[in-house]
Design a protein around this motif. Structure first.
Motif, mmCIF file in Angstrom:
data_model
loop_
_atom_site.group_PDB
_atom_site.id
_atom_site.type_symbol
_atom_site.label_atom_id
_atom_site.label_comp_id
_atom_site.label_asym_id
_atom_site.label_seq_id
_atom_site.Cartn_x
_atom_site.Cartn_y
_atom_site.Cartn_z
ATOM 1 N N ASP A 1 -13.310 -12.240 3.399
ATOM 2 C CA ASP A 1 -13.917 -11.054 2.667
ATOM 3 C C ASP A 1 -13.053 -10.509 1.372
ATOM 4 O OD1 ASP A 1 -15.535 -11.359 4.885
ATOM 5 O OD2 ASP A 1 -15.029 -9.548 5.586
ATOM 6 N N PRO A 2 -13.370 -10.612 0.089
ATOM 7 C CA PRO A 2 -12.836 -10.017 -0.851
ATOM 8 C C PRO A 2 -12.464 -8.439 -0.738
ATOM 9 C CG PRO A 2 -14.931 -10.642 -1.694
ATOM 10 C CD PRO A 2 -14.829 -11.136 -0.185
ATOM 11 N N VAL A 3 -11.585 -8.052 -1.515
ATOM 12 C CA VAL A 3 -11.174 -6.579 -1.570
ATOM 13 C C VAL A 3 -12.266 -6.096 -2.514
ATOM 14 C CG1 VAL A 3 -9.241 -4.925 -2.158
ATOM 15 C CG2 VAL A 3 -8.781 -6.893 -0.759
ATOM 16 N N GLU A 4 -12.704 -4.864 -2.362
ATOM 17 C CA GLU A 4 -13.583 -4.324 -3.474
ATOM 18 C C GLU A 4 -12.850 -3.937 -4.663
ATOM 19 O OE1 GLU A 4 -12.998 -3.320 -0.071
ATOM 20 O OE2 GLU A 4 -14.953 -3.290 1.056
ATOM 21 N N ASP A 5 -13.386 -3.927 -5.711
ATOM 22 C CA ASP A 5 -12.939 -3.794 -7.042
ATOM 23 C C ASP A 5 -12.262 -2.647 -7.164
ATOM 24 O OD1 ASP A 5 -13.324 -6.411 -7.976
ATOM 25 O OD2 ASP A 5 -15.052 -5.948 -9.081
ATOM 26 N N GLU A 6 -12.955 -1.563 -6.723
ATOM 27 C CA GLU A 6 -12.402 -0.351 -6.693
ATOM 28 C C GLU A 6 -10.987 0.031 -5.989
ATOM 29 O OE1 GLU A 6 -13.599 4.415 -4.821
ATOM 30 O OE2 GLU A 6 -15.414 3.125 -5.685
ATOM 31 N N LYS A 7 -11.036 -0.755 -4.798
ATOM 32 C CA LYS A 7 -9.791 -0.512 -4.021
ATOM 33 C C LYS A 7 -8.749 -1.348 -4.870
ATOM 34 C CE LYS A 7 -11.394 0.478 0.547
ATOM 35 N NZ LYS A 7 -11.553 0.027 2.069
ATOM 36 N N LEU A 8 -9.237 -2.621 -5.153
ATOM 37 C CA LEU A 8 -7.893 -3.503 -5.975
ATOM 38 C C LEU A 8 -7.469 -2.743 -7.368
ATOM 39 C CD1 LEU A 8 -6.542 -6.282 -5.984
ATOM 40 C CD2 LEU A 8 -8.794 -7.086 -7.168
ATOM 41 N N ASN A 9 -8.402 -2.353 -7.952
ATOM 42 C CA ASN A 9 -7.673 -1.465 -9.144
ATOM 43 C C ASN A 9 -6.958 -0.178 -8.769
ATOM 44 O OD1 ASN A 9 -9.222 -3.001 -10.780
ATOM 45 N ND2 ASN A 9 -11.007 -1.989 -10.726
ATOM 46 N N MET B 1 2.436 -1.201 -4.344
ATOM 47 C CA MET B 1 1.160 -1.737 -4.137
ATOM 48 C C MET B 1 1.012 -1.831 -2.884
ATOM 49 S SD MET B 1 0.602 -4.056 -7.595
ATOM 50 C CE MET B 1 1.641 -5.181 -7.321
ATOM 51 N N MET B 2 2.104 -2.251 -2.023
ATOM 52 C CA MET B 2 1.815 -2.386 -0.545
ATOM 53 C C MET B 2 1.479 -1.098 0.235
ATOM 54 S SD MET B 2 4.862 -5.358 0.571
ATOM 55 C CE MET B 2 6.154 -4.342 -0.002
ATOM 56 N N ASN B 3 2.172 -0.176 -0.272
ATOM 57 C CA ASN B 3 1.804 1.281 0.398
ATOM 58 C C ASN B 3 0.420 1.793 0.056
ATOM 59 O OD1 ASN B 3 4.168 1.579 2.048
ATOM 60 N ND2 ASN B 3 5.366 1.936 0.450
ATOM 61 N N ALA B 4 0.180 1.608 -1.194
ATOM 62 C CA ALA B 4 -1.310 1.908 -1.721
ATOM 63 C C ALA B 4 -2.415 1.131 -1.014
ATOM 64 C CB ALA B 4 -1.426 1.976 -3.047
ATOM 65 N N ALA B 5 -2.031 -0.218 -0.818
ATOM 66 C CA ALA B 5 -3.067 -1.020 0.009
ATOM 67 C C ALA B 5 -3.127 -0.514 1.319
ATOM 68 C CB ALA B 5 -2.422 -2.391 -0.017
ATOM 69 N N ALA B 6 -2.252 -0.180 1.933
ATOM 70 C CA ALA B 6 -1.992 0.205 3.426
ATOM 71 C C ALA B 6 -3.124 1.464 3.568
ATOM 72 C CB ALA B 6 -0.882 0.624 4.114
ATOM 73 N N ASP B 7 -2.671 2.438 2.644
ATOM 74 C CA ASP B 7 -3.328 3.825 2.556
ATOM 75 C C ASP B 7 -4.855 3.595 2.289
ATOM 76 O OD1 ASP B 7 -3.586 6.475 2.599
ATOM 77 O OD2 ASP B 7 -3.762 6.585 0.553
ATOM 78 N N LEU B 8 -5.503 2.246 1.721
ATOM 79 C CA LEU B 8 -6.622 2.069 1.762
ATOM 80 C C LEU B 8 -7.328 1.260 2.639
ATOM 81 C CD1 LEU B 8 -6.547 1.726 -2.117
ATOM 82 C CD2 LEU B 8 -7.596 3.467 -1.077
ATOM 83 N N GLY B 9 -6.673 0.924 3.769
ATOM 84 C CA GLY B 9 -7.123 0.066 4.651
ATOM 85 C C GLY B 9 -7.210 -1.327 4.300
ATOM 86 N N VAL B 10 -6.369 -1.719 3.383
ATOM 87 C CA VAL B 10 -6.296 -3.281 2.927
ATOM 88 C C VAL B 10 -4.887 -3.748 3.513
ATOM 89 C CG1 VAL B 10 -6.216 -4.864 0.903
ATOM 90 C CG2 VAL B 10 -7.470 -2.848 0.971
ATOM 91 N N ALA B 11 -5.025 -5.003 4.108
ATOM 92 C CA ALA B 11 -3.726 -5.522 4.301
ATOM 93 C C ALA B 11 -2.996 -6.259 3.485
ATOM 94 C CB ALA B 11 -4.155 -6.659 5.575
ATOM 95 N N SER B 12 -1.648 -6.333 3.572
ATOM 96 C CA SER B 12 -0.978 -7.096 2.414
ATOM 97 C C SER B 12 0.583 -7.917 2.917
ATOM 98 C CB SER B 12 -0.374 -6.023 1.446
ATOM 99 O OG SER B 12 0.524 -5.080 1.979
ATOM 100 N N CYS B 13 0.918 -8.702 2.363
ATOM 101 C CA CYS B 13 2.242 -9.286 2.722
ATOM 102 C C CYS B 13 3.057 -9.833 1.480
ATOM 103 C CB CYS B 13 1.993 -10.338 3.671
ATOM 104 S SG CYS B 13 3.678 -11.042 4.353
ATOM 105 N N TRP B 14 4.144 -9.413 1.389
ATOM 106 C CA TRP B 14 4.879 -9.843 -0.047
ATOM 107 C C TRP B 14 5.516 -11.370 0.398
ATOM 108 C CZ3 TRP B 14 9.169 -6.415 -2.559
ATOM 109 C CH2 TRP B 14 9.842 -7.226 -3.322
ATOM 110 N N ILE B 15 4.980 -12.140 -0.539
ATOM 111 C CA ILE B 15 5.549 -13.709 -0.255
ATOM 112 C C ILE B 15 6.431 -14.095 -1.283
ATOM 113 C CG2 ILE B 15 4.704 -16.178 -0.391
ATOM 114 C CD1 ILE B 15 3.338 -14.377 1.936
ATOM 115 N N HIS B 16 7.568 -14.578 -1.077
ATOM 116 C CA HIS B 16 8.470 -14.847 -1.991
ATOM 117 C C HIS B 16 8.201 -15.975 -2.780
ATOM 118 C CE1 HIS B 16 11.189 -11.809 -0.675
ATOM 119 N NE2 HIS B 16 10.787 -11.964 0.636
#
Length: 172
Positions: free
Chosen positions: A20-28, A104-119
């Motif tokens: 499922d894609p992240v909603e534009d509002e959350k992504l923005n 961005m990682m912390n904002a994502a978490a606050d919005l219920g979106v999962a993330s990971c930093w890839i090197h």
């Protein structure tokens, strides 16, 4: 402050995503959070590349995997990809880009979106292929890849935080 601390304490890296894609509002909102990261002398050396094109996402995935010497998807199937690059002319560019990633990682978490930093963004965009991608996108300058931020919704529950080490803080 307690809400901020809760987000910081509960954010975890995710390595399995729903399609499922992240909603534009959350992504923005996540992207905007990155633009408000602290930067050396306020010079804003980083840029954020938002990759929505699946063909480019898959190409970058293959490039990243090749750097590791593997044939996997290092983006773990995440549907969204943000790449932070920073202008090497600024002495603080690595720190600046890292702060953008963290915001961005912390904002994502606050919005219920999962993330990971890839090197391996550095190696990707130092390559001729990576430089050609930037040029094709109209990105000019001496940029270094700082990191990829994969985003989406977790396919599995995220792990609990590990206990903090005893000697994390020293006071003088």
């Amino acid at each position: 402050m307690p809400e901020t601390l809760t987000v910081l304490k509960t954010r975890r890296s995710c390595r399995a995503y729903k399609p499922d894609p992240v909603e534009d509002e959350k992504l923005n909102a996540i992207i905007e959070a990155g633009t408000y990261a602290a930067t050396g002398m306020g010079k804003q050396s980083p840029i954020i590349l938002v990759v929505k094109d699946k063909e480019l996402r898959d190409k970058l995935s293959k490039m990243n995997a090749a750097i590791m010497g593997m044939e996997i998807d290092p983006f773990y199937g995440a549907p969204e990809l943000l790449i932070v690059l920073a202008d090497k002319a600024m002495p603080t560019y690595i720190y600046d880009g890292s702060l953008v990633m963290g915001n961005m990682m912390n904002a994502a978490a606050d919005l219920g979106v999962a993330s990971c930093w890839i090197h391996r963004a550095k190696e990707e965009f130092e390559s001729e292929e990576g430089k050609a991608i930037l040029k094709e996108l109209g990105i000019e300058g001496d940029y270094e890849g700082i990191g990829h931020l994969i985003l989406g919704y977790a396919a599995n529950p995220l792990p609990a935080p590990k206990p903090r080490k005893a000697n994390y803080v020293y006071r003088a």
